[in-house]
Design an enzyme around this catalytic site. Structure first.
Site, mmCIF file in Angstrom:
data_model
loop_
_atom_site.group_PDB
_atom_site.id
_atom_site.type_symbol
_atom_site.label_atom_id
_atom_site.label_comp_id
_atom_site.label_asym_id
_atom_site.label_seq_id
_atom_site.Cartn_x
_atom_site.Cartn_y
_atom_site.Cartn_z
ATOM 1 N N ASP A 40 39.295 35.075 43.008
ATOM 2 C CA ASP A 40 38.142 35.135 42.156
ATOM 3 C C ASP A 40 37.413 34.384 42.855
ATOM 4 O O ASP A 40 37.156 33.214 42.781
ATOM 5 C CB ASP A 40 38.720 34.266 40.674
ATOM 6 C CG ASP A 40 37.474 34.596 39.847
ATOM 7 O OD1 ASP A 40 36.277 35.012 40.345
ATOM 8 O OD2 ASP A 40 37.489 33.777 39.012
ATOM 9 N N GLU A 46 36.258 42.089 37.671
ATOM 10 C CA GLU A 46 36.926 40.853 36.894
ATOM 11 C C GLU A 46 37.483 40.910 35.578
ATOM 12 O O GLU A 46 38.577 40.410 34.936
ATOM 13 C CB GLU A 46 35.875 39.642 36.730
ATOM 14 C CG GLU A 46 35.420 39.269 38.281
ATOM 15 C CD GLU A 46 33.860 38.534 38.359
ATOM 16 O OE1 GLU A 46 33.373 38.587 37.076
ATOM 17 O OE2 GLU A 46 33.770 38.256 39.186
#
Ligand code: AMP
Length: 619
Positions: A23, A186
Site C-alpha cells: 500500500d 485500494e
C-alpha cells in the site's frame, strides 16, 4: 507464502519467489504478505516498530537520503529538504498542483505543463523518483525481515488514479527494482481483506469508504459467486487527514494570532505535527491541550468536530453520487467498510453510518486493511488462492478526438475491466496518408475540456480517395487498468501496433471536478456538439459539391452552376457565423439545388454503362 518446489529437470530445490502486497500511501506506506504458517495476511514490521512507514523522504546536504520515521523528524528542523505527500504529485504537472501547494514547505518548480518536479538543493525529483525511494525502503525492510529477496509486488492505488498515474506507480516500482505484477484499486483490496467473497455462496453489496491522509475514495462493490465487481467509484484526490490537520493549524493561527511570522515555514510544520497529535487524541478524549511557546494550544472535541464537518460533508456528497452511479439506494448496501487512518475519528464513523442508516464495519485495522488485501491478491497471483476473480471498472470515459475536436467515447465510464472496444474510422481527404490518433479521458463532449492521455500518428496508409480507408482503432484496458491503443488500416492490411505511453505533462484536473464539470456544462456541451456536427456536415458537402462540379461541368446548365455557386457562398458565410440553425438551413438549400442534377448525372452514367455492356454482349 514462500513455497519450496522441486525443479524436476535439475532435481534441485528452488524457492518460489516472494510476492508482496504494497500500500503506497500519501501519508504512510506498508507492505504485507500471507503468513507462511497460518496463511493469514500480515503487515510486516521490525520488532516493536509500527508497520506503517511514513511516506516521507529527507535529503541531507551530503547526499544521504533517509526514508520513513527517521525522515519524518526532519519535517520540523529541515522542512525545505523533507518531502511528504509526494503521492499527490504523481502523474501531475506544475499547473495541476500549483493551487494546492500552500501547505508544502518544499519547492515544486514552476514548469507549466511539464511533470511536477520537487527541487532539493541543486537536484530535481519527479513523483516517480520520490515514490521509488519509498518503495526501495519498503523492499529493503521486507528483505531484512523475511531474509529473502523481494522482487515482485502487487501495488495498490486510489480508485480514481488515471492511466498516467497508474503507469507512474508502475514505473516507480520498476525504478525500485520491483516487478509490479498488478496494480489494484485500494477499495478492492480492502474488501478482499475483509474476506468478503471467499465463501462462494455469499452475495453482498459493499460500500468501501476510504478516508486516508491525502485522498478520499468511495466505491460500491458487489460480490457474487466469488466474483468482485466494482459498480461505481467516486471521490476526491485532494481530501484527507492532511486537510483536517491544516484546518486545525488555521484555527490555531487565527486564534493565537500567529500570522506574518518570519519563521513561517518551520512554524507551520511544528503546528502541523501538533494538529495531527490533537486529531488523534480527540478520537478518544474530550479535550486536547499542549504547551507551545508562550501559549497552551487547546482544542475541544466539539470545536474539532465543528471545524471538520464541512470536510466530512464533502465525502458524504461523494457517497450520494457513487450510489447514484451504481443505480442503488442506501438500503441496498449490506456492508460499509472503513478504510484509512482518518476513519478512526468517531465523528467520521457516525457521519457515514448516519448516512447509510447502518453500523459501519471497522474490525480490521484501517491503516493496514489495504496492504493486507494486496497480499491476498499477491497470493492469488502466486497461484495459492484460486477462487477469487477481480473485476474493476474505468473511473472515466475513454475515447478519441474526431472531426471538429469532438470526443468519441469508445469505453464509457464505469465499463468493467479488463475491457476491449474498437471502432472504424476513415480519412476525410483524398490521398490522406496518415491519421492522428489522439486519446482522451473524461466526460465532456469537446476533447479540449477532457484530459489528453496520448497521441500518435498512424502513417503509411496507401493513397486512396477520402472515405475509402478503414482504420480500426481498438482500446484494451488490461487488468491493471493500463490502456493500450492499437490502430490498423483494414483495406491495405498495414498495421502499426503502437504502444501508447500515457502522456504526463498535460492538463490533469482532479477527477471529481471533471465529473462535476460534465454535469454543469451538459447544456452547452450538447449545443457545442450540435454546432460542430452541423459544421462538419456542411464542410463535407461543400467539398463533395465542388469536386462534383469540377468533374461534371459539361453536363450542368449555366443556371444550375450559378445557383450552386450562390448556395455554396451562402453556406460558407453561415459557417463563419457559427449559427447551427442557419448552417443546417443553408446545407439543406444547397442539397435541394444539387440533388436533382446529381441524380441526373448519375442516371446518365448508369445508362451509359448499361449501353456499354450491351455492345459488349452483342460483339
Ligand atoms: P492513511 O493514508 O490511511 O495512512 O491515513 C493516514 C491518516 O490517518 C493521517 O492523516 C493520520 O493523521 C490519520 N490518523 C491516523 N490515526 C488517527 C486517529 N486515531 N485519529 C484520527 N486520524 C488518524
Amino acid at each position: 507464502m514462500a513455497k519450496i518446489a522441486i525443479n524436476i529437470a535439475t532435481g534441485s530445490l528452488q524457492q518460489n519467489e516472494m510476492i508482496v502486497g504494497i500500500d503506497l500511501g500519501t501519508t504512510n506506506s506498508l507492505i504485507a504478505i500471507i503468513h507462511p504458517e497460518n496463511k493469514k495476511p500480515v503487515a510486516l514490521k521490525e520488532h516493536d516498530s509500527s508497520s506503517l512507514v511514513p511516506s516521507v523522504i529527507h535529503f541531507e546536504k551530503n547526499g544521504l537520503i533517509t526514508v520513513g520515521a527517521e525522515a519524518k523528524k526532519y519535517l520540523v528542523t529541515d522542512p525545505a529538504n523533507t518531502i511528504f505527500s509526494a503521492k499527490r504529485l504523481i502523474g501531475k504537472t506544475y499547473n495541476d498542483v500549483k493551487n494546492n501547494t500552500s501547505s508544502l514547505a518544499y519547492t515544486i518548480i514552476n514548469d507549466d505543463d511539464k511533470l511536477a518536479k520537487v527541487q532539493v538543493g541543486t537536484q530535481f525529483y519527479t513523483a516517480v523518483d520520490l515514490s521509488a525511494l519509498i518503495l526501495k525502503e519498503l523492499k529493503k525492510t521486507a528483505e531484512h525481515i523475511l531474509k529473502t529477496p523481494v522482487n515482485k509486488a502487487v501495488i495498490t492505488v486510489p480508485a480514481y488514479f488515471n492511466d498516467a498515474q497508474r503507469q507512474a506507480t508502475r514505473d516507480a516500482g520498476k525504478l525500485a527494482g520491483l516487478d509490479v505484477l498488478r496494480i489494484i484499486n485500494e477499495p478492492t483490496a480492502a474488501s478482499l481483506a475483509y474476506g468478503f467473497g471467499l465463501n462462494k455462496t455469499e452475495q453482498k453489496t459493499i460500500a468501501v469508504y476510504d478516508l486516508g491522509g491525502g485522498t478520499f475514495d468511495i466505491s460500491i462493490l458487489t460480490i457474487a459467486n466469488g466474483i468482485f465487481e466494482v459498480l461505481s467509484t467516486n471521490g476526491d484526490t485532494f481530501l484527507g487527514g492532511d486537510d483536517l490537520d491544516n484546518a486545525i493549524v488555521e484555527h490555531w493561527i487565527n486564534r493565537y494570532d500567529y500570522k506574518d511570522r518570519a519563521d513561517e515555514k518551520m512554524h507551520r510544520q511544528l503546528l502541523r505535527l501538533k494538529a495531527e497529535e490533537a486529531k488523534k487524541h480527540l478520537s478518544q478524549n474530550e479535550t486536547f491541550e499542549t504547551p507551545y511557546e508562550k501559549d497552551d494550544l487547546a482544542i475541544s472535541k466539539e470545536k474539532f468536530e465543528e471545524i471538520i464537518k464541512p470536510i466530512i460533508d464533502k465525502t458524504i456528497v461523494c457517497c450520494t453520487n457513487a450510489l447514484k452511479d451504481a443505480g442503488l439506494a442506501k438500503n441496498d448496501i449490506d456492508e460499509i467498510i472503513m478504510v484509512g487512518g482518518t476513519t478512526r475519528i468517531p465523528f467520521v464513523k457516525k457521519a457515514v453510518s448516519d448516512f447509510f442508516g447502518k453500523a459501519v464495519n471497522d474490525t480490521v485495522d484501517p491503516d493496514e486493511v489495504v496492504a493486507l488485501g494486496a497480499a491476498i491478491q499477491a497470493d492469488v497471483l502466486a497461484g495459492n488462492t484460486k477462487d477469487i476473480l477481480l473485476l474493476d471498472i474505468t473511473p472515466l470515459s475513454l475515447g478519441l478526438e474526431t472531426m471538429g475536436g469532438l470526443m468519441d467515447v469508445l469505453l464509457p465510464r464505469n465499463s468493467k475491466i479488463p475491457a476491449k472496444a474498437s471502432r472504424q474510422y476513415t480519412t476525410y481527404k483524398d490521398g490522406q496518408r496518415g491519421m492522428k490518433i489522439a486519446v482522451y479521458q473524461g466526460e465532456r463532449d469537446m476533447v479540449k475540456d477532457n484530459r489528453r492521455l496520448a497521441e500518435f500518428n498512424l502513417t503509411g496508409i496507401p493513397g486512396m480517395p477520402a472515405g475509402l480507408p478503414k482504420v480500426e482503432v481498438s482500446f484494451l484496458i488490461n487488468a491493471d487498468g493500463i490502456l493500450v491503443v492499437n490502430a490498423k488500416e483494414l483495406r491495405s492490411g498495414i498495421e502499426q501496433s503502437i504502444e501508447v505511453k500515457p502522456q504526463y505533462g498535460l492538463t490533469d484536473e482532479d477527477v471529481e471536478k471533471m465529473l462535476m464539470d460534465s454535469i454543469h456544462h451538459a447544456g452547452e456541451d450538447i449545443h457545442a456538439r450540435a454546432l460542430i456536427e452541423a459544421k462538419t456536415e456542411a464542410e463535407q458537402l461543400l467539398q463533395t459539391t465542388e469536386k462534383f462540379i469540377q468533374k461534371n461541368f459539361e453536363q450542368l446548365t449555366q443556371q444550375e452552376i450559378t445557383a450552386t455557386s450562390g448556395a455554396m457562398q451562402a453556406l460558407q458565410l453561415s459557417l463563419d457565423m457559427n449559427d447551427k440553425d442557419l448552417i443546417q438551413a443553408k446545407t439543406e438549400e444547397l442539397n435541394a439545388i444539387s440533388r436533382p442534377y446529381a441524380e441526373r448525372v448519375m442516371d446518365d452514367a448508369i445508362q451509359k454503362t448499361l449501353r456499354g455492356n450491351k455492345i459488349g454482349l452483342q460483339g
